[in-house]
Design a protein around this motif. Structure first.
Motif, mmCIF file in Angstrom:
data_model
loop_
_atom_site.group_PDB
_atom_site.id
_atom_site.type_symbol
_atom_site.label_atom_id
_atom_site.label_comp_id
_atom_site.label_asym_id
_atom_site.label_seq_id
_atom_site.Cartn_x
_atom_site.Cartn_y
_atom_site.Cartn_z
ATOM 1 N N VAL A 393 0.816 -1.218 0.000
ATOM 2 C CA VAL A 393 0.000 0.000 0.000
ATOM 3 C C VAL A 393 0.851 1.270 0.000
ATOM 4 O O VAL A 393 0.334 2.367 -0.217
ATOM 5 C CB VAL A 393 -0.976 0.038 1.199
ATOM 6 N N GLY A 394 2.153 1.158 0.259
ATOM 7 C CA GLY A 394 3.026 2.331 0.229
ATOM 8 C C GLY A 394 3.275 2.942 1.589
ATOM 9 O O GLY A 394 3.338 4.165 1.729
ATOM 10 N N LYS A 395 3.472 2.106 2.608
ATOM 11 C CA LYS A 395 3.651 2.625 3.971
ATOM 12 C C LYS A 395 4.915 3.472 4.096
ATOM 13 O O LYS A 395 4.932 4.464 4.831
ATOM 14 C CB LYS A 395 3.666 1.456 4.972
ATOM 15 N N GLU A 396 5.981 3.087 3.371
ATOM 16 C CA GLU A 396 7.213 3.885 3.480
ATOM 17 C C GLU A 396 7.026 5.288 2.910
ATOM 18 O O GLU A 396 7.644 6.248 3.383
ATOM 19 C CB GLU A 396 8.379 3.196 2.771
ATOM 20 N N LEU A 397 6.165 5.436 1.906
ATOM 21 C CA LEU A 397 5.895 6.770 1.364
ATOM 22 C C LEU A 397 5.269 7.666 2.430
ATOM 23 O O LEU A 397 5.565 8.857 2.507
ATOM 24 C CB LEU A 397 4.977 6.672 0.146
ATOM 25 N N PHE A 398 4.404 7.087 3.249
ATOM 26 C CA PHE A 398 3.800 7.863 4.332
ATOM 27 C C PHE A 398 4.820 8.162 5.422
ATOM 28 O O PHE A 398 4.781 9.221 6.052
ATOM 29 C CB PHE A 398 2.587 7.119 4.899
ATOM 30 N N ALA A 399 5.742 7.230 5.661
ATOM 31 C CA ALA A 399 6.820 7.505 6.617
ATOM 32 C C ALA A 399 7.673 8.673 6.127
ATOM 33 O O ALA A 399 8.085 9.541 6.912
ATOM 34 C CB ALA A 399 7.678 6.261 6.814
ATOM 35 N N ARG A 400 7.942 8.727 4.827
ATOM 36 C CA ARG A 400 8.709 9.842 4.268
ATOM 37 C C ARG A 400 7.921 11.148 4.349
ATOM 38 O O ARG A 400 8.508 12.226 4.490
ATOM 39 C CB ARG A 400 9.104 9.527 2.821
ATOM 40 N N LEU A 401 6.593 11.054 4.256
ATOM 41 C CA LEU A 401 5.772 12.252 4.411
ATOM 42 C C LEU A 401 5.893 12.799 5.832
ATOM 43 O O LEU A 401 5.985 14.015 6.032
ATOM 44 C CB LEU A 401 4.308 11.924 4.091
ATOM 45 N N VAL A 402 5.895 11.907 6.825
ATOM 46 C CA VAL A 402 6.100 12.337 8.215
ATOM 47 C C VAL A 402 7.441 13.054 8.347
ATOM 48 O O VAL A 402 7.546 14.117 8.964
ATOM 49 C CB VAL A 402 6.039 11.131 9.178
ATOM 50 N N HIS A 403 8.469 12.469 7.758
ATOM 51 C CA HIS A 403 9.805 13.075 7.825
ATOM 52 C C HIS A 403 9.807 14.460 7.184
ATOM 53 O O HIS A 403 10.312 15.434 7.759
ATOM 54 C CB HIS A 403 10.811 12.167 7.122
ATOM 55 N N ALA A 404 9.210 14.562 5.998
ATOM 56 C CA ALA A 404 9.218 15.840 5.284
ATOM 57 C C ALA A 404 8.432 16.900 6.035
ATOM 58 O O ALA A 404 8.860 18.057 6.158
ATOM 59 C CB ALA A 404 8.637 15.656 3.877
ATOM 60 N N ALA A 405 7.259 16.524 6.575
ATOM 61 C CA ALA A 405 6.394 17.502 7.237
ATOM 62 C C ALA A 405 6.929 17.931 8.591
ATOM 63 O O ALA A 405 6.543 18.985 9.104
ATOM 64 C CB ALA A 405 4.986 16.927 7.392
ATOM 65 N N SER A 460 12.329 4.923 10.252
ATOM 66 C CA SER A 460 11.184 4.150 9.763
ATOM 67 C C SER A 460 11.492 2.668 9.907
ATOM 68 O O SER A 460 12.374 2.146 9.233
ATOM 69 C CB SER A 460 10.902 4.491 8.292
ATOM 70 N N LEU A 461 10.770 2.002 10.811
ATOM 71 C CA LEU A 461 10.955 0.571 11.030
ATOM 72 C C LEU A 461 9.798 -0.179 10.393
ATOM 73 O O LEU A 461 8.671 -0.172 10.913
ATOM 74 C CB LEU A 461 11.024 0.251 12.530
ATOM 75 N N ASP A 462 10.072 -0.813 9.258
ATOM 76 C CA ASP A 462 9.044 -1.599 8.581
ATOM 77 C C ASP A 462 8.997 -3.001 9.193
ATOM 78 O O ASP A 462 9.985 -3.479 9.761
ATOM 79 C CB ASP A 462 9.361 -1.667 7.085
ATOM 80 N N GLU A 463 7.843 -3.640 9.059
ATOM 81 C CA GLU A 463 7.608 -4.978 9.604
ATOM 82 C C GLU A 463 7.994 -5.039 11.078
ATOM 83 O O GLU A 463 8.707 -5.943 11.525
ATOM 84 C CB GLU A 463 8.368 -6.025 8.787
#
Length: 680
Positions: A393-405, A460-463
């Protein structure tokens, strides 16, 4: 403004008499007095050894219907409600972080936990001795639990809220039997703006930790938090004023200007604003600190204009951006009426990093856009964030959004790590680092772990669900204490890391089945989002196909593909169990393998056709029979017929318009219509 060092010398607790402070405590006598009180409704003896503040609180507890035999708090906020509370109190939490660290130094190894609550006594954060924090779970003295007097009776948190003064409640003085093994000291934290109580700082632990100087320590801690809040507000106010100055050129000198902070409060206004205010909003107060716009999230939202009082909605409002983040707004009371209502628009040059991260999240569905907006809001805080969602679903993209914001300088690191990508034996060293020769396979010189690499930024810790049980306490300790210990090394290394954890598992179920620690789940899941799967993102399949089609065409230096109506209808109706990742891989395959430039159902990979046919078989009427071989193609032809008939109907029978919509020539469309009519 520098924070003064902690000092307790000569400190006297405000609002407490010398008799109250020095009154001897007798546990047996206090217990008997409590039993008499429950039996007869009063203390029955004028000289009962119970302080007035405790007796008054017992009376209130009875009137509130508190169960005197309960074992602690029985009211815990849901994850969604807790997320809202922590977001709303982000300033309080941020300003208390340094105090937590200093208090821990003062208390040393004392078996004491430090608690911060909101204005209703709901626990927002805990710190201090880990063993005491673990013991606190037994009485629900934990993040999200309510400790107001009406919930748990007499205690340091709830009673301090009611009295508005520092309070210590020792052992048997508690109203609820289940918490009489504890002692606690609570002190109110007041808003530097209006003086109202916005939270409580509380020290709690076993009876043996009690010392009267803890009351003074709680008061000093509360004062330090208030000083930090005051300094934060002062700095933000100056930043807002500086940001507003850059927007002044070109404005009419007769315009009134009102500066609002991110809580919708007035922080500044010019003289013309006062004049125009009396004409426009006679019933509204314009004094500094007035809550002009009600906000529950703790910052100004994009539809701020709708939150203004009705008589002000025709005025202009502009965002004020500080370090790439919206920190407030400027309300312009125009000298001449405006033709258009107030709007809230971001500057085209603002949020470059945020916009870049948002552009990577492709889609236009309401489900996706709402999730993006909520994640962007949550990024303004500092608490950990948990992203749940299916694979792809693209969870890392949302993690990068948190970082950017959440960036301030633009140089904060982003470190992504997959907990399932390395063996259990190496995982601890990868996360926390290791000392030289700490274990078999360790490097000679030792090395830092991912937490140290991410210091000052986002990890960002996946899984996260793959993290072994024996490593979970280490992760919890890092998050609680904000220090990391490399494996085999006793040296603490301070780290300032924002954790974004993600998983495709149901962590709540993992907790129930004993595979994931409950306390760690609550720590990482205070702010939790479920990323919507592609099948729930109405309209996004077409958008993503177009996006990846153009992207891979550019990558492989070819023309973008065209999709027959039948093919597009098939892709639209497919459930995409692999989500965006599956769609992306399919489009890359088609760009590489399609020879004609036009994608028909027969150009789709065989395994995809089989999966799509199985889904169609469950959806289409049973009389169509089983789907395999030629039957599968027949099913695709049926879909094509439906798509063509719908396009012709929508075009009002105009074949040319329908053909253009379908991406077909008129001759081809006529031929296909003739084929379908001849079959019937």
């Amino acid at each position: 403004m520098a924070k003064p060092p902690f000092s307790l010398e000569g400190y006297k607790v405000p609002g407490a008499t010398d008799t109250e402070q020095g009154r001897p405590y007798d546990e047996g006598e206090t217990n008997r007095a409590w039993e008499n009180f429950l039996t007869f409704g009063d203390l029955r003896r004028e000289n009962a050894p119970v302080r007035g503040v405790i007796e008054d609180s017992w009376q209130r507890s009875v009137k509130s219907g508190v169960n005197a035999h309960c074992k602690g708090s029985n009211l815990v906020a849901s994850p969604d409600d807790l997320y809202e509370l922590r977001l709303k109190n982000d300033d309080l939490l941020g300003s208390s972080a340094e105090t937590f660290r200093r208090v821990a130094q003062v208390l040393g190894d004392a078996a004491t936990m430090v608690v911060i609550t909101d204005s209703n006594g709901v626990v927002l954060d805990v710190g201090g001795d880990q063993r005491t924090i673990d013991a606190g779970h037994d009485i629900r003295l934990e993040i999200g639990a309510a400790w107001g007097e009406t919930v748990t009776g007499t205690n340091g948190i709830g009673t301090a809220l009611v009295t508005g003064k520092p309070v210590h409640v020792h052992a048997a003085e508690h109203f609820s039997e289940g918490i009489k093994a504890w002692t606690c000291v609570g002190s109110p934290i007041r808003s530097p703006i209006d003086g109202r109580i916005i939270g409580i700082v509380d020290f709690s632990g076993p009876q043996a930790i009690f010392h009267r100087h803890n009351v003074a320590l709680a008061v000093v801690a509360a004062n330090h938090i208030e000083l930090a809040l005051s300094e934060k507000i002062r700095i933000e106010r100056m930043q807002l004023l500086e940001a507003s100055i850059s927007r002044m050129p070109g404005m009419n000198s007769a315009d009134g200007v009102v500066i609002l902070d991110r809580f919708g409060r007035v922080v500044h206004h010019n003289d013309m604003a006062s004049v125009r205010w009396r004409r426009i909003a006679q019933s509204q107060d314009l004094s500094i600190g007035t809550q002009l716009v009600p906000t529950s999230e703790g910052f100004l939202v994009k539809d701020l204009a709708r939150g203004l009082p009705e008589e002000l909605r025709e005025q202009r409002i502009e965002p004020l951006v500080v370090d790439g983040v919206v920190k407030g707004a400027m309300l312009v009371l125009a000298s001449r009426p405006r033709a258009n209502p107030a709007v809230f628009q971001m500057s085209p040059t603002a949020h470059v990093a945020v916009m870049s991260a948002k552009e990577a999240i492709v889609g236009c569905s309401e489900a996706l856009l709402q999730t993006v907006e909520k994640v962007e809001r949550a990024a303004l805080g500092r608490t950990a964030i948990l992203l749940e969602g299916e694979t792809g679903v693209g969870k890392e993209l949302f993690a990068r959004l948190v970082h950017a914001a959440s960036q301030k300088t633009g140089k904060e690191p982003f470190v992504a790590f997959n907990c399932g990508a390395v063996s259990k034996e190496l995982l601890g060293g990868e996360l926390f680092g290791h000392a030289p020769g700490a274990f078999t396979g360790a490097t000679r010189e030792g090395r830092p772990g991912r937490f140290e690499f991410a210091n000052g930024g986002v990890l960002s810790l996946d899984e996260i669900g793959e993290l072994p049980l024996d490593l979970q306490p280490y992760l919890l300790r890092v998050l609680e204490e904000r220090v990391v210990y490399r494996l085999g090394d006793s040296k603490p290394r301070p780290v300032d890391v924002r954790l974004v954890a993600s998983t495709n598992r149901n962590l709540k179920q993992e907790v129930a089945e004993g595979r994931f620690r409950k306390d760690l789940y609550f720590r990482i899941g205070v702010v939790k989002f479920i990323i919507p799967p592609l099948r729930e993102r109405t309209g996004d399949v077409e958008v993503l196909i177009d996006h990846f089609n153009r992207q891979f065409a550019a990558t492989y230096s070819t023309e973008p593909l065209r999709f027959e109506a039948t093919t597009m209808e098939l892709l639209r109706r497919y459930s995409w169990p692999g989500n965006v990742r599956e769609l992306r891989n399919l489009i890359e395959n088609l760009v590489l393998m399609t020879l004609t430039g036009i994608v028909t159902p027969r150009d789709l990979p065989e395994d995809f056709r089989e999966a799509a046919a199985q889904q169609l078989q469950a959806r289409l009427p049973a009389e169509h029979g089983p789907t395999s071989g030629e039957g599968e193609i027949a099913r695709f032809d049926e879909m094509e017929r439906r798509a063509i008939e719908r396009a012709v109907a929508n075009a009002g029978g105009n074949i040319a318009a329908a053909a253009e919509k379908l991406g077909l020539s008129r001759a081809t469309l006529y031929r296909k219509l003739h084929q379908y009519r001849s079959r019937t």
